[in-house]
Design an enzyme around this catalytic site. Structure first.
Site, PDB file in Angstrom:
ATOM      1  N   TRP A 102       0.834  -1.208   0.000  1.00  9.48           N
ATOM      2  CA  TRP A 102       0.000   0.000   0.000  1.00  9.48           C
ATOM      3  C   TRP A 102       0.867   1.256   0.000  1.00  9.48           C
ATOM      4  O   TRP A 102       0.554   2.237  -0.673  1.00  9.48           O
ATOM      5  CB  TRP A 102      -0.911  -0.029   1.230  1.00  9.48           C
ATOM      6  CG  TRP A 102      -1.807   1.156   1.382  1.00  9.48           C
ATOM      7  CD1 TRP A 102      -2.845   1.515   0.562  1.00  9.48           C
ATOM      8  CD2 TRP A 102      -1.771   2.142   2.430  1.00  9.48           C
ATOM      9  NE1 TRP A 102      -3.448   2.658   1.042  1.00  9.48           N
ATOM     10  CE2 TRP A 102      -2.813   3.066   2.180  1.00  9.48           C
ATOM     11  CE3 TRP A 102      -0.962   2.320   3.546  1.00  9.48           C
ATOM     12  CZ2 TRP A 102      -3.059   4.151   3.008  1.00  9.48           C
ATOM     13  CZ3 TRP A 102      -1.204   3.392   4.382  1.00  9.48           C
ATOM     14  CH2 TRP A 102      -2.244   4.294   4.107  1.00  9.48           C
ATOM     15  N   HIS A 103       1.974   1.230   0.722  1.00  9.02           N
ATOM     16  CA  HIS A 103       2.867   2.386   0.769  1.00  9.02           C
ATOM     17  C   HIS A 103       3.658   2.561  -0.523  1.00  9.02           C
ATOM     18  O   HIS A 103       3.989   3.687  -0.899  1.00  9.02           O
ATOM     19  CB  HIS A 103       3.841   2.262   1.951  1.00  9.02           C
ATOM     20  CG  HIS A 103       3.238   2.590   3.278  1.00  9.02           C
ATOM     21  ND1 HIS A 103       2.544   1.683   4.034  1.00  9.02           N
ATOM     22  CD2 HIS A 103       3.209   3.753   3.982  1.00  9.02           C
ATOM     23  CE1 HIS A 103       2.124   2.257   5.147  1.00  9.02           C
ATOM     24  NE2 HIS A 103       2.511   3.513   5.148  1.00  9.02           N
ATOM     25  N   GLY A 104       3.981   1.473  -1.208  1.00 10.64           N
ATOM     26  CA  GLY A 104       4.751   1.561  -2.445  1.00 10.64           C
ATOM     27  C   GLY A 104       5.762   0.437  -2.549  1.00 10.64           C
ATOM     28  O   GLY A 104       6.180  -0.132  -1.534  1.00 10.64           O
TER      29      GLY A 104
END
EC number: 2.3.1.-
Length: 468
Positions: free
Chosen positions: A361-363
């Site tokens: 989700w963050h990358g």
């Protein structure tokens, strides 16, 4: 209007880019925008205002293309609910995450944030969670309550599909998608319609949000001041500089601690502003305290961080409960709990899978992946210490207190060690920083987990035998 010259001078004075300054101005503007929601007449008017204000703030912050990006996951979620309800949750989950990952890769958002830039990907992250939870709850609306639903499913499931304007208002409400907090569609609808805890039909007054809003704004000011003071003194570039490698172990570890704490003040500031915005709108209200004599309003729905809870956490297990609280709640309800089979207990697999989803989700940066794997190890190691602590007889209070203190030191050490990966992102810089302290924050949790099989915790009191 503020001229470009004024924007440049303002940005330079606080050490940020013009793009970041523009975002900050719009982000702070969510507070008055959310206040004016209170005086908009009619339910339809409130939904329209929520959606329109979110679109306008997005345009002013990130440009026209941001709203086109936001439209993609919103369309995926609504279309899946309309076309195939039995699987709309899982469809939205995977397609929504696929588009978010594509945007992460295309914009290289982690590098932009690290260098002080800004783009709409951060807001897209929050929006993705909101559309997924809406679709999953609409999916859960098909299930029967006696079918073993968890409390969160019973509370949040949607029996009827929200209208398009309700859906848009929920997704973009007054710019709340900028930094969260994530909240549920059912709460948004009840808030807008004056139902549930917002019902005033039975001579129940709604609490005043103004004191709580001022407290959140004051907290934001302190956090920003501390961040601006500390960030020049603890730059992330120091981890790859020759001078860092010349330091001793304790100085290197001390620098990791201060770099991690400095970065956290930025997040404390952002979440304090978003908290003020949600509180002043009224959506942040979450009920009253249990004190019958003088009940006080609670604003837990707006709360995304407990600063003292993070900095003074006695156990790593407490961190998800006090850091990015609403996203942690989302991960628990929509990932962690749904990976546990009926009648079974959650284990390390569910914890690791949840942390992996959080990392994605963050990358897709190595630093994120390593941080969240580290987080799973950190929490598992802390649980081992806690079980050993509980196995000590209550008569040995001093020894129990020592174990509590050891768990606190363990949490401080491993959290700030692990956080370096979250901050520097690249594999080389992460490994350089971890290696500079001999990977101590990885070795200790792994050693504790392995040691728990050799020295299993035994109950401090034997279970009473049943009477024959």
């Amino acid at each position: 209007m503020i001229s470009s010259m004024d924007m440049n001078s303002m940005a330079a004075s606080i050490g940020v880019s013009v793009a970041v300054l523009r975002f900050l101005l719009c982000f702070v503007a969510t507070i008055p925008v959310s206040f004016f929601w209170r005086i908009v007449p009619s339910r339809l008017g409130k939904h329209l205002y929520a959606a329109a204000s979110g679109v306008l703030l997005s345009y002013l912050s990130f440009g026209f293309s941001s709203n086109l990006h936001f439209l993609v996951p919103m369309t995926i979620g609504y279309a899946s609910m309309a076309v195939y309800r039995p699987k709309c949750g899982i469809i939205t989950f995977f397609l929504g995450f696929a588009y978010l990952i594509a945007c992460h890769v295309f914009y290289m958002s982690g590098d932009a944030w690290k260098e002080g830039g800004i783009d709409s990907t951060g807001a897209l992250m929050v929006l993705t969670l909101k559309v997924i939870s809406c679709a999953v709850n609409y999916n859960d609306g098909m299930l029967k309550e006696e079918g073993g639903l968890r409390e969160a499913q019973k509370k949040n499931r949607l029996i009827e599909m929200p209208s398009l304007i309700e859906y848009f208002g929920y997704c973009l409400c007054c710019g709340s998608h900028f930094a969260g907090p994530v909240y549920e569609m059912k709460d948004y609808l009840q808030w807008t319609e004056g139902k549930g805890i917002w019902d005033t039909s039975e001579k129940r007054k709604q609490p005043s949000p103004y004191l709580a809003t001022l407290r959140a704004i004051f907290q934001a000011g302190i956090c920003m001041a501390l961040y601006l003071y500390l960030v020049p003194q603890f730059p992330l570039t120091r981890f790859t500089e020759p001078v860092y490698q010349e330091w001793g172990f304790f100085k290197k570890f001390g620098y990791q601690y201060m770099a991690g704490q400095t970065a956290r003040w930025k997040y404390y500031f952002i979440w304090s502003i978003s908290e003020a915005s949600i509180i002043i709108s009224g959506l942040g209200f979450s009920g009253w305290t249990d004190d019958d004599a003088s009940p006080k309003p609670k604003w837990d729905r707006a709360k995304n961080v407990d600063i003292l809870g993070v900095e003074l956490a006695k156990s790593a297990v407490q961190i998800p409960l006090v850091w990015n609280i609403q996203v942690s709640t989302w991960l628990r309800h929509y990932v962690y709990e749904r990976l546990v089979r009926s009648g079974k207990k959650a284990g390390f697999f569910q914890l690791l899978a949840t942390q992996t989803v959080s990392a994605v989700w963050h990358g897709l940066y190595p630093g994120y992946m390593m941080f969240f794997v580290q987080s799973a190890l950190m929490i598992a190691g802390s649980r081992v210490i806690y079980r050993w602590q509980q196995a000590i007889s209550p008569k040995l209070a001093m020894l129990r207190s020592i174990m509590v203190f050891i768990n606190f030191l363990y949490t401080v050490l491993v959290l700030n060690y692990s956080a370096v990966g979250f901050m520097v992102l690249s594999l080389h810089e992460t490994l350089t920083a971890y290696g500079s302290v001999y990977y101590i924050g990885t070795i200790i949790p792994v050693a504790l987990i392995l040691l728990s099989y050799v020295v299993p915790a035994k109950p401090s009191r034997p279970k009473p035998r049943k009477e024959e």
